[in-house]
Motif scaffolding. Structure first.
Motif, PDB file in Angstrom:
ATOM      1  N   ILE A  52       0.732  -1.223  -0.011  1.00  0.00           N
ATOM      2  CA  ILE A  52      -0.041  -0.125   0.043  1.00  0.00           C
ATOM      3  C   ILE A  52       0.813   1.346   0.036  1.00  0.00           C
ATOM      4  O   ILE A  52       0.395   2.315  -0.690  1.00  0.00           O
ATOM      5  CB  ILE A  52      -1.005  -0.085   1.196  1.00  0.00           C
ATOM      6  CG1 ILE A  52      -2.121  -1.125   0.990  1.00  0.00           C
ATOM      7  CG2 ILE A  52      -1.660   1.230   1.322  1.00  0.00           C
ATOM      8  CD1 ILE A  52      -2.962  -1.264   2.251  1.00  0.00           C
ATOM      9  N   ALA A  53       1.913   1.419   0.836  1.00  0.00           N
ATOM     10  CA  ALA A  53       2.928   2.603   1.026  1.00  0.00           C
ATOM     11  C   ALA A  53       3.475   2.627  -0.497  1.00  0.00           C
ATOM     12  O   ALA A  53       3.580   3.728  -1.128  1.00  0.00           O
ATOM     13  CB  ALA A  53       3.947   2.107   1.934  1.00  0.00           C
ATOM     14  N   ALA A  54       3.815   1.638  -1.041  1.00  0.00           N
ATOM     15  CA  ALA A  54       4.479   1.588  -2.562  1.00  0.00           C
ATOM     16  C   ALA A  54       3.621   1.974  -3.726  1.00  0.00           C
ATOM     17  O   ALA A  54       4.052   2.758  -4.471  1.00  0.00           O
ATOM     18  CB  ALA A  54       5.213   0.171  -3.035  1.00  0.00           C
ATOM     19  N   VAL A  55       2.245   1.629  -3.431  1.00  0.00           N
ATOM     20  CA  VAL A  55       1.321   2.122  -4.364  1.00  0.00           C
ATOM     21  C   VAL A  55       1.110   3.576  -4.204  1.00  0.00           C
ATOM     22  O   VAL A  55       0.804   4.497  -5.248  1.00  0.00           O
ATOM     23  CB  VAL A  55      -0.038   1.333  -4.036  1.00  0.00           C
ATOM     24  CG1 VAL A  55      -1.367   1.937  -4.714  1.00  0.00           C
ATOM     25  CG2 VAL A  55       0.181  -0.117  -4.817  1.00  0.00           C
ATOM     26  N   ALA A  75       8.474  -2.390  -6.107  1.00  0.00           N
ATOM     27  CA  ALA A  75       8.344  -2.657  -4.614  1.00  0.00           C
ATOM     28  C   ALA A  75       6.864  -3.107  -4.216  1.00  0.00           C
ATOM     29  O   ALA A  75       6.729  -4.047  -3.244  1.00  0.00           O
ATOM     30  CB  ALA A  75       8.496  -1.020  -3.839  1.00  0.00           C
ATOM     31  N   VAL A  76       6.018  -2.728  -5.066  1.00  0.00           N
ATOM     32  CA  VAL A  76       4.602  -3.472  -4.745  1.00  0.00           C
ATOM     33  C   VAL A  76       4.617  -4.935  -4.982  1.00  0.00           C
ATOM     34  O   VAL A  76       4.068  -5.646  -4.368  1.00  0.00           O
ATOM     35  CB  VAL A  76       3.436  -2.832  -5.680  1.00  0.00           C
ATOM     36  CG1 VAL A  76       2.312  -3.738  -5.709  1.00  0.00           C
ATOM     37  CG2 VAL A  76       3.355  -1.407  -5.482  1.00  0.00           C
ATOM     38  N   ASN A  77       5.303  -5.473  -5.919  1.00  0.00           N
ATOM     39  CA  ASN A  77       5.355  -6.631  -6.394  1.00  0.00           C
ATOM     40  C   ASN A  77       6.238  -7.707  -5.165  1.00  0.00           C
ATOM     41  O   ASN A  77       5.719  -8.526  -4.854  1.00  0.00           O
ATOM     42  CB  ASN A  77       5.940  -7.172  -7.747  1.00  0.00           C
ATOM     43  CG  ASN A  77       4.970  -6.577  -8.940  1.00  0.00           C
ATOM     44  OD1 ASN A  77       3.869  -6.987  -8.800  1.00  0.00           O
ATOM     45  ND2 ASN A  77       5.737  -6.150  -9.967  1.00  0.00           N
ATOM     46  N   PHE A  78       7.285  -7.028  -4.873  1.00  0.00           N
ATOM     47  CA  PHE A  78       8.136  -7.732  -3.758  1.00  0.00           C
ATOM     48  C   PHE A  78       7.226  -7.902  -2.528  1.00  0.00           C
ATOM     49  O   PHE A  78       7.308  -8.943  -1.870  1.00  0.00           O
ATOM     50  CB  PHE A  78       9.310  -6.734  -3.720  1.00  0.00           C
ATOM     51  CG  PHE A  78      10.262  -7.440  -2.743  1.00  0.00           C
ATOM     52  CD1 PHE A  78      10.833  -8.885  -2.769  1.00  0.00           C
ATOM     53  CD2 PHE A  78      10.478  -6.981  -1.332  1.00  0.00           C
ATOM     54  CE1 PHE A  78      11.725  -9.626  -1.921  1.00  0.00           C
ATOM     55  CE2 PHE A  78      11.417  -7.501  -0.511  1.00  0.00           C
ATOM     56  CZ  PHE A  78      11.896  -8.718  -0.767  1.00  0.00           C
ATOM     57  N   ASN A  79       6.750  -6.761  -1.968  1.00  0.00           N
ATOM     58  CA  ASN A  79       5.836  -6.890  -0.798  1.00  0.00           C
ATOM     59  C   ASN A  79       4.790  -7.668  -0.943  1.00  0.00           C
ATOM     60  O   ASN A  79       4.654  -8.553   0.037  1.00  0.00           O
ATOM     61  CB  ASN A  79       5.654  -5.379  -0.298  1.00  0.00           C
ATOM     62  CG  ASN A  79       6.637  -4.596   0.079  1.00  0.00           C
ATOM     63  OD1 ASN A  79       6.917  -4.883   1.562  1.00  0.00           O
ATOM     64  ND2 ASN A  79       7.420  -3.876  -0.528  1.00  0.00           N
ATOM     65  N   LEU A  80       3.985  -7.591  -2.036  1.00  0.00           N
ATOM     66  CA  LEU A  80       2.912  -8.724  -2.199  1.00  0.00           C
ATOM     67  C   LEU A  80       3.583 -10.199  -2.176  1.00  0.00           C
ATOM     68  O   LEU A  80       2.710 -11.115  -1.637  1.00  0.00           O
ATOM     69  CB  LEU A  80       2.052  -8.264  -3.516  1.00  0.00           C
ATOM     70  CG  LEU A  80       1.006  -7.214  -3.095  1.00  0.00           C
ATOM     71  CD1 LEU A  80       0.424  -6.861  -4.528  1.00  0.00           C
ATOM     72  CD2 LEU A  80       0.162  -7.413  -1.904  1.00  0.00           C
TER      73      LEU A  80
END
Length: 142
Positions: A52-55, A75-80
């Protein structure tokens, strides 16, 4: 707002390469750093909070900077992906009636260490103006 500038390439052909501006590099590094801070601030939903932060960063820069936008999506892909791996370990532990914790606990420790190290490397690479691809990432958003 700074704009990206063209700099001379390092090869003999004189090919021009695009170098991200300082602002672009700062936003790109902020996408990784914000994801890590959000992930560390929450424990159970760390991957979701990081994504959410990266989004949030991606939504701010998506039309202004291709460089920062790519870093934010990474960053979104990695965190998910980290969230999916941790959730899979929880499901594995439940289905094995707790015996899977023998595998899940060390796996969570490895994931946490990988999460921190890779995110810091990504932030430093972004600030240096270099692309970065996280390892073991499921590319959900392109």
């Amino acid at each position: 707002m700074e704009t990206s500038t063209y700099e001379s390439g390092g090869d003999a052909t004189g090919v021009q390469t695009l170098s991200p501006s300082l602002t672009d590099r700062q936003w790109a590094a902020a996408a990784h750093a914000a994801a890590l801070v959000a992930a560390m601030a929450t424990s159970l939903w760390a991957g979701v909070a990081g994504a959410i932060a990266a989004v949030g960063v991606w939504m701010l820069v998506r039309d202004r900077s291709a460089f920062a936008s790519e870093h934010a999506k990474e960053a979104v892909n990695f965190n998910l992906s980290m969230f999916i791996y941790a959730a899979a370990a929880v499901v594995f532990s439940i289905f094995t009636l707790g015996i899977g914790l023998i595998v899940a606990l060390p796996l969570w420790g490895i994931l946490a260490l990988l999460w921190i190290v890779c995110t810091l490397v990504a932030a430093f690479k972004a600030y240096d103006g270099q692309p970065y691809r996280y390892p073991v990432t499921i590319r959900l958003f392109k």
